[in-house]
Each structure stands twice: as structure tokens, then as C-alpha cells.
Design a protein around this motif. Structure first.
Motif, mmCIF file in Angstrom:
data_model
loop_
_atom_site.group_PDB
_atom_site.id
_atom_site.type_symbol
_atom_site.label_atom_id
_atom_site.label_comp_id
_atom_site.label_asym_id
_atom_site.label_seq_id
_atom_site.Cartn_x
_atom_site.Cartn_y
_atom_site.Cartn_z
ATOM 1 N N VAL A 18 -14.131 3.550 47.641
ATOM 2 C CA VAL A 18 -12.973 4.356 48.025
ATOM 3 C C VAL A 18 -12.094 3.575 49.003
ATOM 4 O O VAL A 18 -10.864 3.586 48.908
ATOM 5 C CB VAL A 18 -13.427 5.696 48.640
ATOM 6 C CG1 VAL A 18 -12.241 6.464 49.193
ATOM 7 C CG2 VAL A 18 -14.140 6.530 47.591
ATOM 8 N N LEU A 19 -12.729 2.894 49.948
ATOM 9 C CA LEU A 19 -11.978 2.066 50.884
ATOM 10 C C LEU A 19 -11.190 0.999 50.142
ATOM 11 O O LEU A 19 -10.004 0.755 50.435
ATOM 12 C CB LEU A 19 -12.932 1.416 51.888
ATOM 13 C CG LEU A 19 -12.273 0.459 52.897
ATOM 14 C CD1 LEU A 19 -11.481 1.249 53.928
ATOM 15 C CD2 LEU A 19 -13.318 -0.401 53.592
ATOM 16 N N HIS A 20 -11.825 0.377 49.174
ATOM 17 C CA HIS A 20 -11.153 -0.696 48.427
ATOM 18 C C HIS A 20 -9.952 -0.148 47.667
ATOM 19 O O HIS A 20 -8.864 -0.754 47.671
ATOM 20 C CB HIS A 20 -12.150 -1.347 47.465
ATOM 21 C CG HIS A 20 -11.578 -2.499 46.697
ATOM 22 N ND1 HIS A 20 -11.068 -2.366 45.420
ATOM 23 C CD2 HIS A 20 -11.411 -3.796 47.038
ATOM 24 C CE1 HIS A 20 -10.625 -3.541 45.000
ATOM 25 N NE2 HIS A 20 -10.829 -4.425 45.953
ATOM 26 N N ARG A 21 -10.104 1.001 46.997
ATOM 27 C CA ARG A 21 -8.973 1.570 46.258
ATOM 28 C C ARG A 21 -7.852 1.994 47.201
ATOM 29 O O ARG A 21 -6.663 1.831 46.905
ATOM 30 C CB ARG A 21 -9.442 2.757 45.426
ATOM 31 C CG ARG A 21 -10.208 2.370 44.181
ATOM 32 C CD ARG A 21 -10.319 3.540 43.207
ATOM 33 N NE ARG A 21 -11.030 4.661 43.792
ATOM 34 C CZ ARG A 21 -12.349 4.809 43.742
ATOM 35 N NH1 ARG A 21 -13.090 3.903 43.146
ATOM 36 N NH2 ARG A 21 -12.929 5.865 44.275
ATOM 37 N N ALA A 22 -8.234 2.577 48.350
ATOM 38 C CA ALA A 22 -7.213 2.986 49.315
ATOM 39 C C ALA A 22 -6.428 1.789 49.803
ATOM 40 O O ALA A 22 -5.195 1.836 49.927
ATOM 41 C CB ALA A 22 -7.873 3.716 50.488
ATOM 42 N N ALA A 23 -7.122 0.685 50.084
ATOM 43 C CA ALA A 23 -6.437 -0.519 50.543
ATOM 44 C C ALA A 23 -5.540 -1.090 49.460
ATOM 45 O O ALA A 23 -4.465 -1.637 49.757
ATOM 46 C CB ALA A 23 -7.471 -1.558 50.993
ATOM 47 N N SER A 51 -17.324 -13.339 55.597
ATOM 48 C CA SER A 51 -16.037 -12.740 55.946
ATOM 49 C C SER A 51 -15.932 -11.337 55.369
ATOM 50 O O SER A 51 -15.968 -11.145 54.144
ATOM 51 C CB SER A 51 -14.894 -13.609 55.415
ATOM 52 O OG SER A 51 -13.669 -12.921 55.485
ATOM 53 N N LEU A 52 -15.798 -10.353 56.245
ATOM 54 C CA LEU A 52 -15.650 -8.978 55.778
ATOM 55 C C LEU A 52 -14.343 -8.762 55.037
ATOM 56 O O LEU A 52 -14.276 -7.977 54.078
ATOM 57 C CB LEU A 52 -15.752 -8.023 56.973
ATOM 58 C CG LEU A 52 -17.158 -7.829 57.541
ATOM 59 C CD1 LEU A 52 -17.085 -7.189 58.911
ATOM 60 C CD2 LEU A 52 -17.999 -6.977 56.606
ATOM 61 N N ALA A 53 -13.287 -9.426 55.478
ATOM 62 C CA ALA A 53 -11.995 -9.277 54.809
ATOM 63 C C ALA A 53 -12.091 -9.750 53.368
ATOM 64 O O ALA A 53 -11.626 -9.081 52.432
ATOM 65 C CB ALA A 53 -10.924 -10.049 55.568
ATOM 66 N N ASP A 54 -12.686 -10.937 53.171
ATOM 67 C CA ASP A 54 -12.817 -11.462 51.810
ATOM 68 C C ASP A 54 -13.754 -10.598 50.977
ATOM 69 O O ASP A 54 -13.535 -10.365 49.785
ATOM 70 C CB ASP A 54 -13.337 -12.904 51.846
ATOM 71 C CG ASP A 54 -12.334 -13.859 52.475
ATOM 72 O OD1 ASP A 54 -12.744 -14.950 52.902
ATOM 73 O OD2 ASP A 54 -11.130 -13.487 52.544
ATOM 74 N N GLU A 59 -11.228 -8.933 44.914
ATOM 75 C CA GLU A 59 -11.105 -8.243 43.626
ATOM 76 C C GLU A 59 -12.361 -7.469 43.261
ATOM 77 O O GLU A 59 -12.302 -6.462 42.560
ATOM 78 C CB GLU A 59 -10.791 -9.271 42.521
ATOM 79 C CG GLU A 59 -9.401 -9.904 42.644
ATOM 80 C CD GLU A 59 -9.089 -10.808 41.471
ATOM 81 O OE1 GLU A 59 -9.948 -10.909 40.561
ATOM 82 O OE2 GLU A 59 -8.014 -11.403 41.456
ATOM 83 N N ARG A 60 -13.533 -7.953 43.705
ATOM 84 C CA ARG A 60 -14.790 -7.297 43.326
ATOM 85 C C ARG A 60 -15.597 -6.965 44.578
ATOM 86 O O ARG A 60 -16.517 -7.691 44.947
ATOM 87 C CB ARG A 60 -15.602 -8.196 42.393
ATOM 88 C CG ARG A 60 -14.909 -8.456 41.055
ATOM 89 C CD ARG A 60 -15.782 -9.277 40.132
ATOM 90 N NE ARG A 60 -15.147 -9.484 38.854
ATOM 91 C CZ ARG A 60 -15.695 -10.195 37.851
ATOM 92 N NH1 ARG A 60 -16.901 -10.737 38.027
ATOM 93 N NH2 ARG A 60 -15.049 -10.343 36.712
ATOM 94 N N PRO A 61 -15.262 -5.881 45.244
ATOM 95 C CA PRO A 61 -16.016 -5.518 46.453
ATOM 96 C C PRO A 61 -17.426 -5.071 46.094
ATOM 97 O O PRO A 61 -17.673 -4.587 44.984
ATOM 98 C CB PRO A 61 -15.203 -4.358 47.029
ATOM 99 C CG PRO A 61 -14.566 -3.742 45.828
ATOM 100 C CD PRO A 61 -14.236 -4.884 44.902
ATOM 101 N N PRO A 62 -18.359 -5.186 46.999
ATOM 102 C CA PRO A 62 -19.726 -4.733 46.721
ATOM 103 C C PRO A 62 -19.801 -3.213 46.715
ATOM 104 O O PRO A 62 -18.976 -2.522 47.312
ATOM 105 C CB PRO A 62 -20.526 -5.318 47.881
ATOM 106 C CG PRO A 62 -19.525 -5.393 49.002
ATOM 107 C CD PRO A 62 -18.215 -5.747 48.359
#
Length: 920
Positions: A18-23, A51-54, A59-62
Motif C-alpha cells: 500500500v505504501l508503494h502504491r501510494a508513493a 538502502s530503504l529508499a531503493d 519497481e519491485r518492493p518486498p
């Protein structure tokens, strides 16, 4: 002026995807996240972490589980940094907060946002906490009950080592303790029908046995960067108060390891201090939802609460928690078109169930429907004034008929909420608001011709109904016996009922005052030529009783849905030409009727108001199904059994009861998804006239094939769901005061009403034969858990049935009439029509999920609903060889896993489905 609070959740609610989509959607949030995560890596003492940002913005967050399996401290730093960044965006869009609320280890992010630490120092504290927690024994479990009952469970089964660690709200707590003792408490909770979910956190917290870990963490904080006094007031759910300027913050933060967090108490304190606006700092929704539950009745606004809405922080978005009302998300201008996912608009669960509305609309409905207590035992002489008062209160809350019919969501919600409050009132809304006023708006040609009548109905000064059915003949809508003859001298029609069998049958209010109806009749012009079937607005009665020429039979009692039903006959009743709902037909100066449409097309146009009903009725039926399931769950949760097998246990602890009622919730969710699709189709077709002139047994498929299918399917499903819930409640399910009997009567009434469902299925089956030539069956996924499996099965089944029926009708016996050809095949045509409708509803499940925020509860509901539908149709699927026994071999085990998957979310689903208590 709003007094705002930014809320920082603990570690149990961090949806990474959800965080990734929101960002991805929100550039400002993406920039804030990157800035915070890069500052953490540049300034914090966190060791060689990636790196947390990376990791999180790539493109493919865990996934959450993958993140938890990473190095020690990685998930805690990801959560901590996200909360700090999210709060910055909230402050930019809503202005600086007046206070911060810290829940559990959200203390560290709250203190960072308040300026007690720099970003790097706060991250170092979060990393240090993670290392301390890595050696903390114990586990945590979410229990769906209040604090007092949770404490009793812990004392009874926890061996003295399980404690209440967090009180999240009046119906949700977190227990902590050694895993084995905690498992015993979870089993006891499940036996009592309570949600019991082990949290995926590999440590314990909020437990008095963690004194050594508490001291270790306090020492770590004292040896780290100095902690400055917060620049913004910080309220702690663990301390239970606002921190003082000279507070020992190292000791208070360390207390989170051993002391409980109590959200209701700290929210009560904030509300008492005048705080009105609450925003969750993070992508989760649990804290906001619990806050809304705690703040109910205070008038506070909680962003995203009670809807599982995890969209990015927006100005003005929130939920007003008014006394006695359900939470209603407020939407900012233009939002409907802004949020899209997979090509469709995204929405909250509440929007799926109730539609999208102005923020004040549902609260207005609620207030109007809660104003008069439900009454069931009155005689007709008492019933009519009572229903009239309820109707007047509802009409005052509604927009005008023209505005209401222009908004499919608003019309559907008005009907649904009225039916849930009182099924008789719901039926009154159908006949008067949907069919009666709908006919005036659709068919008057110039709405100004009937504007006084529309205004009178809106004001409650005129009651109208809808009379199409004729008592003495089946399928009377296809050949109305009632005749309307035009008299050119007075420019009026004269209505006659030629035979007793032609008498109309329907609801006519007995309450004194002006009463009328939209009457379906065959028009005959001045030359004696029949001009097709039209609708007429007819005055039936006034304060003195029936008008001249109108004969009302004695009331025909219908116990399942007690209203005033009558047979109505006309003998020379005069109807002004202005009350002929002419549509695009006309009468010339000599009284000759000119109609640009064929008689079949005219019939379709006259009955097209049924499209309005079919578009909104499923929402009401789904609402009744949901509320019935909620009532049955609540009854079963609190009713103990004295059976020898398990004396003293609640009914809901029994697996057979769980199968029935969890299944009812899942089936009601599937019905709600179909209802949402029906509203969308109605909105799209509102101003169009694109239906084809299909040749069938009745005009239903020609009026609207999919909407007629939804009507038949939803009426049948709602009747089944309500009946199952009634049976599971025993004698209480039959008591009128509990409404289940009324809900069942309402659903049952729409088997024949609103277009007979069996005729609809016949007609759908007949119409489907005219589609493209048969091809091969569609491919079928092999995994029953695949969301596309059940729609594909029904598509294959429809193909199989269509092919068989096409072969049976292509070469009838020589000389056979259409009746002789079709008479033995009608049940097969109905089976094909029902399969087509079921396929539409099955496709709505994955379609609806694609528009909702990712959520385990709705996914579990959809999966279980599909499996249950397959189980009910297993016989026909095997009989017609649509599936082989091997393809259904795993269905029973999959169903059991489906019930287990849904059970932990029972409380949340119940809260989402329930209507306000003071209304029901």
C-alpha cells in the motif's frame, strides 16, 4: 476551528505494498519518503542495512513477510521512516498538527516528528529497539472483544502469564505472553466465537516479564543523542496522558516494553481537550478505524476510518464520527475521477456497499429513519399513519425526485436504507419513488406536464403507486386488459376494466388523502385504433375515499409483507390528456394517435422504468442480506447452548453454525458486488435507448438483459440468505420485531414482483440463443483459489447449456408450433438464464476486489463466496459434464480453509456490514 491530531501507529500495521502504491500515485509523498530514508542512512547509527529508499520505492518492493525476514531492524526502520515522512505530508496539506498521539512504539516516530530527536537520532533509537526486541521472548495475538472479556480469557487459560497488552477499542485487544499459554487463550477465544489472530511479530512487548529488556532499551536511549522537549504536545497511549515539558522521555519510551497501551482512554482525553480532527500518519488503516470506533458520538473527524481506505493523505479527506451515525467518508471535489486502478475507479468498502455520496447524505437518511421506532403489531388502521409518518420523514431527507433519479447511487441507498429500517417502507419507496415517480420522469415527454404531481409526491402531499399486474391472467403485462379510450371532445382518456380478470392488483395506501397510481393500459384513439401499451397517472382517491369510477376491493392481507393491497377496477374514470405519459407519441387534433414505435417497442419503452428498479433493487437486497447475517452472527455469538456436546458454549463456536453464518456473510458480500455493478450499469444506461428489439417470451431481455438478470439473481440469492439466517436463529428468527421475517418477505416478494424472475430466466435463455455461433468452451484455471476459476466455470457451463438448447430448437419436429417446440424446454431455458446471471455475478467478485484497497477480509469473503456457489451448483455442473468429479475433488477442503481464513476477520466484517443500531 479544527484542532488536529496526527496519530502514530505501533508496529503491527505496516502494509508495504500500500505504501508503494501510494508513493507511486503521490509525488509529494514519494519525495518525502525518499528524503527521510536517505537522511536515515546518512545520519543514523544503523549498521550495514540496505538502502530503504531503493528497496521500498523501487519497481519491485518486498512484501511484508519478505521484509520481516530481512536483517534485524529493517522492518522497524521502514515503518518508522514511513510514519515520519507521511506526517510531513499531512502537515503540508492540512497545516501543522496541534498534538501528536503515540501508540505503542509509534512513540519513537511521534517524538521524532515533535522535534525531540533529529531524523537520524530517532532512527537510531528505532534500530536499537529492534535489536532489543530480537531477544524479547513471547508472542502477541489480536482478540476480537473488549478489555474486560479479554482479561477474563487471559486469566482463565493463560496460566497467569498472559496479559492484556493493548486495548485498541471497545471490541479489540492485543494479548501478550509465552506462545504456548497464548495458544491456549486463542483456542478458548475461538471456542467462544471470537476472533483470535496471532500477530506476525517475532517478539513480545507490553508485558511485565520484559523488565530486563526495558532496562536495556532505557540505557541505550540514555547513552544516545540527547532527547529535547517536544515542540508539539505528545499524548501517549502507554502513559495515558500528555507528556510534561520536563518528562523523562527515555524512561517513558522504554515503558512500552512492559506497560499496556490503552487507546480509548487517551482518545477520550484528547477529545476532552477539544481535539476534533485525527489523521493517521502511515499507510495503514487499523489505528484510524479503531480511533473512529472509540470517538463515536463525539463529532470528531478521523481520516480514512472504518473504510480501510489507505489512499495517500489528501486535504479535506476524512470521516465524521457523529453520534449514532455510521462513518461516512468525505470526498473532495473531483476525487471520483482521480483514483483509478487497473482501468477502474478505486473505492472504499463503504462505497462498494452503499455507493458514492455527498458526505451528508447517508447521515441524513440515518437520522430520518431512526426518528420513528419500528412497529410491527399494529392493525391496518394504525399501520397506515405510522408508515405515512416514516415516509414523510424520509422524503424530507431526500432530494427531489428528479435529482434522486439522476443519481443511481443515491436512489439505491434511499431504497436500501429504507428497506433495512422497515421492509414495508422499502416497498413503499419501490412503488412510489422508483416505479411511480420514475414513470413520470421517464415517460411524461415534457416533465413540466406532471411537475405539480411530482412536487406533491416529494412533499408527501400525494401518495402514488404502480399498477401493472392484472389479477386474473398470467403475464398480464404482455397484453394489458385495462383500456384507456381517448375522448377528443374533452381531450381526456376514459379508463375501463372490461372483465373481472382485468382488475389491477397492487398496493394502494388506505391513509386518507390524495392517492393515485401509474396505471398500465392499452391506449385506444378516437378512431377506435389500438395504439399500444402506455402508462397513465390516475387519481384513485381523495380525503372522501375512492374517486368516481374507481372500485377498490377489501384489503388483501399479505402476512409476509403487510401493506394495503387491493384489486382495483375502473369504470369510466377520466384521465386528463396531460396525465397520459405519452413519451414520444402524440395525438393530433382529431384524436388520432401517432407513435413512431412499433407496439413491441412501445411496450418495452413503457416498461423501461423496470430498468430503474433492476438497477437499484440489488443494493436493497444485498443490504437486507448483510443485515440478516449480522443479526444472526450477533444472536449466535451471545446465545449459549445447553447441549451435552459442549454445554455453556455459544452457538457461534459450533462449526456447523460458523459454516452457515460465515457463508451468509460471504454470500452477502458477493451480492453486494453484484449490486454495485448493477448501479454502474444503470448509471451508464440512464439516458440511452440502446436496447435491442430481441424476440423473446417477454420484454425483459429487450429492456435490459444484464439488469433483468441481476434482478432475478439477486432476489433469489437474498431470499436464500435471509431464510438461512432465519433458520439459524431458531424461534427468534421468526419474531417480527427482529425484522428477519420482514426481510424475507421483501426478498420473496420480488420473485414475482418487478418482473417475474422465472419469466426473466425464460427470456434470458431464449435471447442467448440468438448470440454468435457456438465456439469452443473457455479455458479453465486448474487452481480453485484462482479468482478467475469460478467465472470461467460458469462461462463454460453457459456454453454447454447454450449448445444443447440450440441443438434442441434448431430442428423441431415437422409442423411443430413454437409452443410445442418450447414447452418441454422452458426449464432448460430458465437454467441457461440463471447460469448467465450467476456468471455476471461471479465476474463481479474479482472486478470489485480490483477496485478495493488490498485487504485480507474482502479477499477471504470473495474466495469463500465463489467456493460456496460452486458447491451449490456441483450437481448441475457434474450432470452436464461441465466439470469432472476430479475437477471438484478439492472443493470440500477448500471450503473449510475458506471458513478458517475468514473467521479471524469476523468482527471487522460484522462492523462493516451492520447498519446503525438505533435504526435497526
Amino acid at each position: 476551528m479544527p484542532v488536529s491530531v496526527h496519530m502514530f501507529p505501533g508496529q503491527g500495521d505496516f502494509p508495504v505494498q500500500v505504501l508503494h502504491r501510494a508513493a507511486a500515485r503521490d509525488a509529494a509523498l514519494r519525495r518525502a519518503l525518499r528524503a527521510v530514508y536517505e537522511e536515515i542512512h546518512a545520519t543514523a547509527d544503523i549498521g550495514p542495512l540496505p538502502s530503504l529508499a531503493d528497496l521500498l520505492l523501487g519497481e519491485r518492493p518486498p512484501g511484508g513477510r519478505e521484509l520481516a525476514q530481512g536483517p534485524v531492524g529493517l522492518p522497524q526502520l521502514a515503518h518508522h521512516g514511513a510514519a515520519v515522512a507521511w506526517q510531513r505530508v499531512l502537515a503540508e496539506r492540512h497545516g501543522p498538527p496541534d498534538a501528536l498521539l503515540a501508540v505503542s512504539f509509534g512513540e519513537l516516530a511521534a517524538l521524532t516528528a515533535a522535534g525531540a530527536w533529529t531524523v537520524g537520532a530517532g532512527a537510531s533509537a528505532a534500530y536499537g529497539l529492534a535489536r532489543v526486541l530480537a531477544g524479547a521472548p513471547g508472542a502477541l495475538a489480536l482478540i476480537g472483544c473488549g478489555e474486560e472479556r479479554a482479561g477474563r480469557l487471559a486469566a482463565r487459560a493463560g496460566g497467569g502469564r498472559v496479559v492484556v497488552g493493548c486495548v485498541n477499542g471497545p471490541r479489540e485487544c492485543v494479548l501478550g505472553g509465552p506462545p504456548e499459554q497464548l495458544a491456549a487463550v486463542e483456542r478458548l477465544a475461538a471456542e467462544q466465537g471470537l476472533t483470535a489472530v496471532r500477530l506476525h511479530l517475532p517478539f513480545g512487548s507490553h508485558h511485565p516479564e520484559l523488565g530486563a529488556q526495558r532496562q536495556q532499551f532505557e540505557t541505550l536511549l540514555r547513552n544516545g543523542p540527547p532527547i529535547r522537549p517536544p515542540a508539539v504536545p505528545v499524548y501517549s497511549a502507554v502513559a495515558g496522558r500528555r507528556y510534561a515539558p520536563a518528562e523523562d522521555l527515555a524512561a517513558r519510551a522504554a515503558d512500552c516494553l512492559v506497560r499496556p497501551a490503552h487507546l480509548p482512554r487517551i482518545l477520550a482525553l484528547l477529545a476532552a481537550h477539544g481535539h476534533t480532527d485525527y489523521h493517521e500518519a502511515g499507510p495503514g488503516s487499523a489505528l484510524g478505524r479503531n480511533a473512529a470506533d472509540c470517538l463515536r458520538g463525539t463529532g470528531a473527524r478521523v481520516s480514512g476510518a472504518a473504510t480501510d481506505d489507505t489512499s495517500t493523505p489528501r486535504r479535506g479527506r476524512g470521516t465524521t464520527v457523529q453520534k449514532g451515525t455510521r462513518e461516512t467518508p468525505e470526498k473532495e471535489p473531483g476525487e471520483k475521477g482521480e483514483r483509478r486502478e487497473k482501468g477502474e475507479r478505486s473505492r472504499t468498502l463503504e462505497e462498494l456497499l452503499h455507493g458514492r455520496h455527498h458526505p451528508g447524505y447517508l447521515p441524513r437518511l440515518h437520522r430520518a429513519l431512526a426518528r420513528h421506532p419500528y412497529r410491527v403489531a399494529e392493525a391496518p388502521a394504525e399501520r397506515e399513519p405510522y408508515l405515512y409518518r416514516r415516509l414523510r420523514a424520509l422524503l424530507r431527507a431526500l432530494p427531489t425526485a428528479a435529482e434522486l433519479h439522476a443519481d443511481a447511487d443515491a436512489l439505491a441507498a434511499a431504497l436500501a436504507w429504507a428497506a433495512v429500517a422497515d421492509p414495508r417502507l422499502g416497498m413503499t419507496v419501490v412503488t412510489q419513488g422508483v416505479l411511480g415517480q420514475g414513470s413520470l420522469l421517464r415517460l411524461a415527454g415534457d416533465p413540466g406536464r406532471v411537475r405539480p404531481e411530482l412536487d406533491a409526491v416529494d412533499a408527501g402531499a400525494l401518495r402514488i403507486g404502480y399498477l401493472v399486474t392484472e389479477a386474473g391472467r398470467a403475464s398480464s403485462h404482455l397484453g394489458a386488459g385495462t383500456v384507456a379510450e381517448f375522448q377528443p371532445d374533452g381531450r381526456e382518456f376514459v379508463l375501463r376494466t372490461p372483465e373481472e380478470a382485468d382488475a389491477k392488483f397492487g398496493g394502494v395506501p388506505q391513509y386518507p388523502g390524495p392517492r393515485g397510481a401509474v396505471v398500465i393500459a392499452r391506449a385506444v384513439d378516437a378512431a377506435g385504433r389500438e395504439g399500444g401499451v402506455f402508462a397513465f397517472l390516475v387519481e384513485l382517491a381523495d380525503h372522501d375515499g375512492p374517486r368516481p369510477g374507481v372500485t377498490l376491493s377489501p384489503p388483501v392481507e399479505v402476512g409476509a409483507l403487510p401493506l394495503s393491497y387491493h384489486r382495483v377496477r375502473f369504470d369510466g374514470v377520466r384521465v386528463p390528456e396531460a396525465h397520459w405519459l405519452r413519451d414520444d407519441a402524440d395525438l393530433d387534433g382529431h384524436g388520432r394517435l401517432h407513435d413512431p414505435r412499433t407496439p413491441a417497442d412501445r411496450l418495452r419503452r413503457t416498461l423501461a422504468v423496470g430498468q430503474d428498479l433492476w438497477g437499484v433493487l440489488p443494493t436493497a437486497l444485498a443490504a437486507l442480506a448483510r443485515q440478516s447475517a449480522v443479526l444472526a452472527v450477533r444472536h449466535s455469538r451471545h446465545r449459549e447452548t445447553r447441549a451435552a456436546l459442549a454445554p455453556g458454549t455459544p452457538l457461534l463456536a459450533h462449526r456447523s453454525q460458523q459454516r452457515a453464518l460465515l457463508g451468509a456473510l460471504a454470500d452477502a458480500f458477493a451480492l453486494s458486488c453484484a449490486a454495485a455493478r448493477a448501479r454502474e450499469l444503470l448509471a451508464a444506461a440512464r439516458e440511452s435507448d440502446t436496447a435491442g428489439a430481441e424476440s423473446g417470451f417477454a420484454p425483459w431481455a429487450a429492456v435490459s438483459r444484464p439488469l433483468s438478470a441481476y434482478k432475478a439473481h439477486c432476489a433469489d440469492e437474498a431470499e436464500r440468505i435471509v431464510a438461512d439466517c432465519q433458520r439459524r436463529c431458531g424461534h427468534a428468527g421468526l419474531a417480527d420485531a427482529n425484522r428477519l421475517a420482514g426481510y424475507h418477505g421483501f426478498a420473496r416478494a420480488f420473485d414475482p414482483a418487478g418482473g417475474d424472475s422465472r419469466l426473466i430466466r425464460y427470456d434470458l435463455g431464449r435471447a442467448l440463443l440468438d448470440e454468435t455461433a457456438p465456439g469452443g468452451p473457455p479455458p479453465l484455471p486448474t487452481d480453485l483459489a484462482d479468482p478467475g476459476w469460478w467465472p470461467a466455470v460458469l462461462a463454460r457451463h453457459q456454453h454447454t447449456l447454450t449448445s444443447w438448447l440450440r441443438r434442441a430448437t434448431t430442428a423441431p419436429p415437422s409442423g411443430a408450433t413454437p409452443f410445442e417446440t418450447w414447452n418441454p424446454l422452458l426449464d432448460r431455458a430458465a437454467e441457461l438464464g440463471a447460469t448467465y446471471a450467476a456468471r455476471l455475478a461471479a465476474e463481479d467478485l474479482p472486478r470489485a476486489l480490483a477496485t478495493l484497497p488490498p485487504d485480507e477480509a474482502t479477499t477471504a469473503l470473495a474466495h469463500l463466496a465463489a467456493l460456496r456457489a460452486a458447491d451449490r451448483l456441483a450437481g448441475p455442473l457434474l450432470r452436464h459434464r461441465t466439470l469432472t468429479p476430479g475437477e471438484l475433488a478439492g472443493l470440500e477442503n477448500a471450503l473449510e480453509r475458506g471458513y478458517d481464513r475468514l473467521l479471524p476477520h469476523l468482527d471487522r466484517v460484522e462492523r462493516a456490514f451492520a447498519f446503525p443500531d438505533d435504526m435497526v
